[in-house]
Design an enzyme around this catalytic site. Structure first.
Site, PDB file in Angstrom:
ATOM      1  N   ASN A  85     -10.235  -0.421  -0.238  1.00  0.00           N
ATOM      2  CA  ASN A  85      -8.777  -0.347  -0.166  1.00  0.00           C
ATOM      3  C   ASN A  85      -8.202  -0.827  -1.499  1.00  0.00           C
ATOM      4  OD1 ASN A  85      -6.057  -0.807   0.245  1.00  0.00           O
ATOM      5  ND2 ASN A  85      -6.312  -1.833   2.217  1.00  0.00           N
ATOM      6  N   HIS A 142      -3.419   6.843   2.609  1.00  0.00           N
ATOM      7  CA  HIS A 142      -3.810   5.561   2.018  1.00  0.00           C
ATOM      8  C   HIS A 142      -5.198   5.206   2.555  1.00  0.00           C
ATOM      9  CE1 HIS A 142      -4.150   1.523   0.811  1.00  0.00           C
ATOM     10  NE2 HIS A 142      -3.908   1.007   1.998  1.00  0.00           N
ATOM     11  N   CYS A 156       0.822  -1.225   0.000  1.00  0.00           N
ATOM     12  CA  CYS A 156       0.000   0.000   0.000  1.00  0.00           C
ATOM     13  C   CYS A 156       0.849   1.266   0.000  1.00  0.00           C
ATOM     14  CB  CYS A 156      -0.934  -0.002   1.193  1.00  0.00           C
ATOM     15  SG  CYS A 156      -1.945  -1.483   1.238  1.00  0.00           S
TER      16      CYS A 156
HETATM   17  C1  LIG Z   1      -9.682  -5.682   8.939  1.00  0.00           C
HETATM   18  C2  LIG Z   1     -10.351  -4.755   9.920  1.00  0.00           C
HETATM   19  C3  LIG Z   1     -11.412  -3.920   9.239  1.00  0.00           C
HETATM   20  C4  LIG Z   1     -11.045  -5.601  10.992  1.00  0.00           C
HETATM   21  O1  LIG Z   1     -11.609  -4.755  11.981  1.00  0.00           O
HETATM   22  P1  LIG Z   1     -11.325  -5.041  13.538  1.00  0.00           P
HETATM   23  O2  LIG Z   1     -12.089  -4.032  14.288  1.00  0.00           O
HETATM   24  O3  LIG Z   1      -9.833  -5.081  13.727  1.00  0.00           O
HETATM   25  O4  LIG Z   1     -11.981  -6.432  13.727  1.00  0.00           O
HETATM   26  P2  LIG Z   1     -11.342  -7.814  14.246  1.00  0.00           P
HETATM   27  O5  LIG Z   1     -10.406  -8.364  13.224  1.00  0.00           O
HETATM   28  O6  LIG Z   1     -10.812  -7.589  15.629  1.00  0.00           O
HETATM   29  O7  LIG Z   1     -12.615  -8.713  14.299  1.00  0.00           O
HETATM   30  C5  LIG Z   1     -13.685  -8.449  15.209  1.00  0.00           C
HETATM   31  C6  LIG Z   1     -14.766  -9.488  15.013  1.00  0.00           C
HETATM   32  O8  LIG Z   1     -15.437  -9.247  13.765  1.00  0.00           O
HETATM   33  C7  LIG Z   1     -15.458 -10.420  12.976  1.00  0.00           C
HETATM   34  N1  LIG Z   1     -15.394 -10.074  11.577  1.00  0.00           N
HETATM   35  C8  LIG Z   1     -14.288  -9.954  10.800  1.00  0.00           C
HETATM   36  N2  LIG Z   1     -14.652  -9.599   9.551  1.00  0.00           N
HETATM   37  C9  LIG Z   1     -15.992  -9.495   9.552  1.00  0.00           C
HETATM   38  C10 LIG Z   1     -16.940  -9.177   8.584  1.00  0.00           C
HETATM   39  N3  LIG Z   1     -16.589  -8.869   7.327  1.00  0.00           N
HETATM   40  N4  LIG Z   1     -18.239  -9.136   8.923  1.00  0.00           N
HETATM   41  C11 LIG Z   1     -18.629  -9.423  10.176  1.00  0.00           C
HETATM   42  N5  LIG Z   1     -17.779  -9.761  11.147  1.00  0.00           N
HETATM   43  C12 LIG Z   1     -16.474  -9.795  10.839  1.00  0.00           C
HETATM   44  C13 LIG Z   1     -14.242 -11.198  13.428  1.00  0.00           C
HETATM   45  O9  LIG Z   1     -14.388 -12.564  13.130  1.00  0.00           O
HETATM   46  C14 LIG Z   1     -14.238 -10.921  14.908  1.00  0.00           C
HETATM   47  O10 LIG Z   1     -15.194 -11.772  15.518  1.00  0.00           O
HETATM   48  P3  LIG Z   1     -14.864 -12.442  16.956  1.00  0.00           P
HETATM   49  O11 LIG Z   1     -14.720 -11.286  17.890  1.00  0.00           O
HETATM   50  O12 LIG Z   1     -16.081 -13.279  17.177  1.00  0.00           O
HETATM   51  O13 LIG Z   1     -13.605 -13.215  16.751  1.00  0.00           O
HETATM   52  C15 LIG Z   1      -9.306  -3.832  10.576  1.00  0.00           C
HETATM   53  O14 LIG Z   1      -8.544  -4.582  11.487  1.00  0.00           O
HETATM   54  C16 LIG Z   1      -8.391  -3.158   9.616  1.00  0.00           C
HETATM   55  O15 LIG Z   1      -8.783  -2.319   8.844  1.00  0.00           O
HETATM   56  N6  LIG Z   1      -7.082  -3.478   9.710  1.00  0.00           N
HETATM   57  C17 LIG Z   1      -5.998  -2.762   9.078  1.00  0.00           C
HETATM   58  C18 LIG Z   1      -5.977  -2.843   7.616  1.00  0.00           C
HETATM   59  C19 LIG Z   1      -4.756  -2.135   7.131  1.00  0.00           C
HETATM   60  O16 LIG Z   1      -4.465  -1.019   7.494  1.00  0.00           O
HETATM   61  N7  LIG Z   1      -3.968  -2.806   6.346  1.00  0.00           N
HETATM   62  C20 LIG Z   1      -2.718  -2.252   5.948  1.00  0.00           C
HETATM   63  C21 LIG Z   1      -2.804  -1.506   4.702  1.00  0.00           C
HETATM   64  S1  LIG Z   1      -3.626  -2.426   3.467  1.00  0.00           S
END
Ligand SMILES: CC(C)(COP(=O)(O)OP(=O)(O)OC[C@H]1O[C@@H](n2cnc3c(N)ncnc32)[C@H](O)[C@@H]1OP(=O)(O)O)[C@@H](O)C(=O)NCCC(=O)NCCS
Length: 326
Positions: free
Chosen positions: A283, A253, A113
């Site tokens: 993204n 980003h 990214c």
């Molecule tokens: C991916 C992202 C959106 C997930 O959000 P989060 O708040 O961290 O969520 P978590 O991964 O902790 O998951 C929380 C819960 O939601 C659930 N979940 C994950 N994806 C889901 C979806 N699409 N729909 C519903 N629930 C979902 C998980 O299984 C988890 O459930 P659990 O608590 O029962 O285990 C977030 O972590 C993110 O944006 N990360 C960084 C991405 C990034 O910057 N990448 C680098 C550049 S590309």
């Protein structure tokens, strides 16, 4: 003093739209969860025939048109991508051929990214050294072809797009003032596509294990991104004796609205000075910054003399910034 100035930008996103409601029918997710956790409402999906260079070509043509230059005026083409047409050759070479930019050297940059800013930083160094006067930098990604559509933790995040910028050597007090690029390879496994490379060459086994799809430890990546980006932005501004209030626009980003809001809030920048389009495009990795920049330019959000800061965080891990006086 010779500086590299962005004289034109261009962008392209495929026509097909995939909304959160469409995703509700594909995996166990909801529009509410995706909107609250990411800020994304919809994303664009390339068709079966479109590869990264096809998206890059349209964005690059648009940038060329805006610049008034001909393809043969371009001396170097850098394509930032992690979803290139093929592992060999570079997508930049395929783009060079399509553009008929016969004089240009061409290579790809892989910094996930952060790739577009890495590319910009290389182009800036070449221009400042006097080696080249006109460089095309493109971020182009077709992430949806490397997405596991059964994995709700990643498939709701990504979209396809390309963004391009043409840089020219100028003898003016504006242009790219500074770029910063950083990496920490110790956390490479937070975000990676294991299969199809020389570690796990393509085989029935890698296909069965779905190793050709992007894997991400989202939550860990999220926390590191928020911490890192605040420091990166402040470091870049400090070095140039500027304060957040001096910025006309931050172009981050577009990974997650909560990351963007946290960065803006930590540095005390109001959100009306931040370019956001991930609600419509998701993204798009290396394409996200040139795409959002092009949109901001076309909407008249960028004026001559404005200070603009680009910043990114991504796989590698890599993070990078570019301070520009427009
Ligand atoms: C991916 C992202 C959106 C997930 O959000 P989060 O708040 O961290 O969520 P978590 O991964 O902790 O998951 C929380 C819960 O939601 C659930 N979940 C994950 N994806 C889901 C979806 N699409 N729909 C519903 N629930 C979902 C998980 O299984 C988890 O459930 P659990 O608590 O029962 O285990 C977030 O972590 C993110 O944006 N990360 C960084 C991405 C990034 O910057 N990448 C680098 C550049 S590309």
């Amino acid at each position: 003093m010779i500086r590299a100035r962005i004289i034109a930008t261009g962008s392209y996103a495929p026509e097909k739209v995939l909304t959160n409601f469409d995703l509700e029918k594909m995996v166990d997710t909801s529009d509410e969860w995706i909107t609250e956790r990411t800020g994304i409402k919809e994303r664009r999906i390339a068709d079966e025939k479109q590869a990264a260079s096809d998206l890059a070509y349209v964005a690059a043509r648009e940038a060329l048109k805006g610049s008034g230059l001909k393809a043969r005026d371009i001396e170097l083409i850098i394509v930032a991508t992690v979803t290139g047409d093929m592992s060999l050759p570079a997508t930049a070479c395929i783009l060079q051929d399509r553009l008929e930019a016969k004089r240009a050297a061409a290579f790809d940059v892989n910094a996930a990214c952060s790739g577009f800013i890495y590319g910009l930083s290389v182009a800036n160094a070449f221009i400042k050294s006097g080696a080249y006067r006109r460089v095309l930098v493109v971020g182009a990604e077709v992430l949806t072809k490397f997405t596991d559509w059964e994995d709700r933790t990643t498939c709701v995040l990504f979209g396809d797009a390309a963004g391009a910028a043409i840089l020219e050597a100028v003898n003016e007090d504006r242009g790219i003032l500074c770029t910063k690029i950083h990496s920490d390879g110790s956390m490479w496994d937070l975000l990676h596509t294991p299969g199809g490379g020389s570690r796990y060459p393509a085989s029935k086994e890698t296909l069965r294990k779905k190793q050709h799809f992007i894997k991400m430890k989202g939550n860990e990546t999220f926390k590191i991104a928020v911490r890192t980006l605040e420091g990166l932005v402040l470091e870049t501004l400090d070095e140039n004796k500027l304060k957040p209030a001096d910025l006309a626009l931050l172009v981050p980003h577009q990974a997650n609205l909560r990351i963007i809001q946290a960065t803006a809030s930590r540095i005390g920048l109001p959100m009306d000075k931040v370019a956001v389009n991930l609600d419509r495009y998701g993204n798009t990795s290396a394409a996200s910054i040139p795409f959002a920049l092009d949109e901001a330019v076309r909407c008249g959000r960028v004026r001559d003399g404005d200070y603009i800061l680009l910043e990114a965080f991504g796989g590698g891990l890599t993070w990078a910034s570019a301070l520009i006086r427009w």
